[in-house]
Design a protein around this motif. Structure first.
Motif, PDB file in Angstrom:
ATOM      1  N   HIS A 395       0.850  -1.183   0.000  1.00  0.00           N
ATOM      2  CA  HIS A 395       0.000   0.000   0.000  1.00  0.00           C
ATOM      3  C   HIS A 395       0.884   1.230   0.000  1.00  0.00           C
ATOM      4  O   HIS A 395       2.099   1.136   0.138  1.00  0.00           O
ATOM      5  CB  HIS A 395      -0.886   0.047   1.259  1.00  0.00           C
ATOM      6  N   CYS A 430      -4.727   5.415  -0.783  1.00  0.00           N
ATOM      7  CA  CYS A 430      -3.685   4.504  -1.254  1.00  0.00           C
ATOM      8  C   CYS A 430      -3.786   4.526  -2.767  1.00  0.00           C
ATOM      9  O   CYS A 430      -4.839   4.168  -3.312  1.00  0.00           O
ATOM     10  CB  CYS A 430      -3.890   3.095  -0.714  1.00  0.00           C
ATOM     11  N   HIS A 433      -4.944   1.318  -4.276  1.00  0.00           N
ATOM     12  CA  HIS A 433      -6.328   0.899  -3.980  1.00  0.00           C
ATOM     13  C   HIS A 433      -7.178   2.146  -3.774  1.00  0.00           C
ATOM     14  O   HIS A 433      -7.719   2.366  -2.684  1.00  0.00           O
ATOM     15  CB  HIS A 433      -6.355   0.002  -2.736  1.00  0.00           C
ATOM     16  N   MET A 437      -9.416   2.487  -0.219  1.00  0.00           N
ATOM     17  CA  MET A 437      -8.599   2.921   0.916  1.00  0.00           C
ATOM     18  C   MET A 437      -8.461   4.438   0.901  1.00  0.00           C
ATOM     19  O   MET A 437      -7.636   4.981   0.165  1.00  0.00           O
ATOM     20  CB  MET A 437      -7.210   2.289   0.858  1.00  0.00           C
TER      21      MET A 437
HETATM   22 CU   LIG Z   1      -3.416  -0.158  -0.867  1.00  0.00          CU
END
Ligand SMILES: [Cu+2]
Length: 445
Positions: A395, A430, A433, A437
């Motif tokens: 991440h 992130c 993501h 996130m």
């Molecule tokens: Cu992530």
């Protein structure tokens, strides 16, 4: 009889050239890569190489579908790709950007979509047993699944060429070669001075940069810092589909960075200091940017005089791009936080919901189970926020929009911290993501 006459003709050709010269363009693919909704995928893997002695003279890589049609960036974006030649054995090809390592990066591009075509007479030397690796990163901007391929074309000749050596020079040697453009006004410059390892002539130059970039250029410290060459950014027009995505999950990079070539070349001598500078518009923050100059140097005699005049045959080239000739100034396109609906479609949100964790000073955030905890945080100005990573997948912590840029780089373990000194609302995600996130931090005055 005809055959005999033919032999004479072939013999004449053989006398004229040392071998039966040939130039071949190969088209090869990596993949398929199945991209889930809003997914980011990356890999570093073996790649097919020409497997022959000769010279690479041109190369290009892009994302295509199963039928070989180019996939537009508003569907799946080529964040970056780079090809590394590991040679015939360990240590055969060594190159260094921030530090020396095995393997030599010889072609790379991203959203800026560059093709390298070395000037006539030059080539990147290849050996039959060279082993190639490719690193790539794709991003699916939509909720629709996509099956895509990285397609690359390589032109190889076995005619004699003057060999070139590629050098990658990043202005940042930090984690992942990323840095941040804070967003406090004007034009932001970041430089690194590189010492020429071997005399010769620069014959091709191109740069990799991210959204907000204006140019990456090279100046000659030996001659009072005079500019040598520049790879300039061009952006699409307002109706470009890449600026009309919702949500914005990634700040769009330049549509094009110029590739500059000169067959005469810019002479440089061993020990010369070249200053590479990456310039970004700094009216708004740009997190996790890059500035990497790719120089192809033909080794040979260095400078004929201390400050030779620039070559007269310089050309700046670009592939055709949507909206060409485009514009020099980057559009304001900041990533947005979003939430996934039950229908699987992400929609932008101005703020997150849920409890607000109010802290009186420094604060810690857990990055676990693909989430930031606490998700909504409030700290006083000057507080240090420390993220602790602990997930089996990578991440990062990246500012999407807010008063000042910051970004951690990708990691599975460890911590990242930053001191937030400018009050306001920080929207964070992130970047791997982006729709699942996200976090907000309110920095109180
Ligand atoms: Cu992530």
């Amino acid at each position: 009889m005809i055959r005999r006459a033919g032999l004479v003709a072939v013999f004449a050709v053989l006398m004229a050239t040392p071998a039966e010269a040939s130039t071949t363009t190969h088209t090869w693919r990596v993949g398929p890569v199945d991209m889930g909704a809003y997914a980011t995928e990356q890999a570093l893997e073996d790649a097919r190489a020409p497997k022959k002695f000769g010279y690479l003279t041109a190369m290009h890589a892009r994302i295509v579908d199963a039928a070989g049609r180019p996939v537009p960036q508003e569907r799946v974006m080529l964040h970056h790709v780079f090809f590394v030649n590991h040679g015939r054995f360990r240590g055969d090809r060594r190159a260094g950007d921030c530090r020396n390592r095995n393997g030599e990066t010889f072609y790379g591009t991203g959203e800026e979509d560059q093709a390298i075509a070395l000037p006539a007479g030059y080539g990147y030397p290849l050996r039959r047993r060279d082993r190639w690796r490719v690193g790539w990163m794709f991003m699916n901007h939509r909720h629709v699944r996509e099956r895509v391929y990285l397609q690359y074309t390589v032109t190889v000749t076995d005619e004699p060429r003057t060999p070139v050596k590629p050098h990658w020079i990043s202005v940042s040697c930090d984690d992942g070669k990323i840095y941040n453009v804070p967003g406090d006004g004007g034009v932001h410059e970041r430089s690194r001075t590189w010492t020429v390892p071997r005399s010769g002539r620069i014959v091709t130059a191109a740069a990799h940069a991210h959204g907000g970039a204006l140019a990456v250029d090279v100046a000659d410290e030996r001659c009072g810092g005079r500019p040598l060459l520049s790879s300039d950014a061009r952006y699409g027009l307002a109706d470009d589909p890449i600026y009309n995505l919702s949500p914005v999950l990634h700040e769009p990079a330049p549509r094009s960075m110029s590739v500059v070539t000169s067959a005469a070349g810019w002479p440089v001598s061993r020990g010369d200091r070249l200053k590479v500078t990456s310039r970004y518009a700094n009216d708004s923050p740009h997190s996790a940017v890059m500035g990497i100059m790719h120089l192809y140097i033909a080794h040979g005699a260095g400078r004929p005089e201390p400050c030779p005049p620039p070559p007269a045959d310089v050309q700046a080239q670009r592939l055709a791009f949507l909206g060409a000739p485009g514009r020099e100034q980057p559009p304001l396109e900041q990533p947005e936080l979003s939430e996934l609906g039950d229908d699987g479609v992400a929609r932008p949100v101005a703020d997150l919901t849920g409890p607000l964790a109010v802290r009186a000073g420094d604060a810690g955030v857990a990055v676990r189970n693909a989430a930031f905890r606490p998700r909504r945080l409030s700290v006083p100005s000057g507080a240090v926020v420390r993220w602790r990573f602990g997930d089996p997948l990578q991440h990062d912590v990246t500012l999407a929009s807010g008063p000042r840029a910051f970004a951690s780089g990708y990691r599975e373990r460890g911590t990242y911290k930053t001191r937030l000194t400018v009050p306001g609302q920080y929207r964070i995600f992130c970047s791997l993501h982006p729709v699942t996130m996200s976090q907000t931090i309110e920095v109180r005055p």
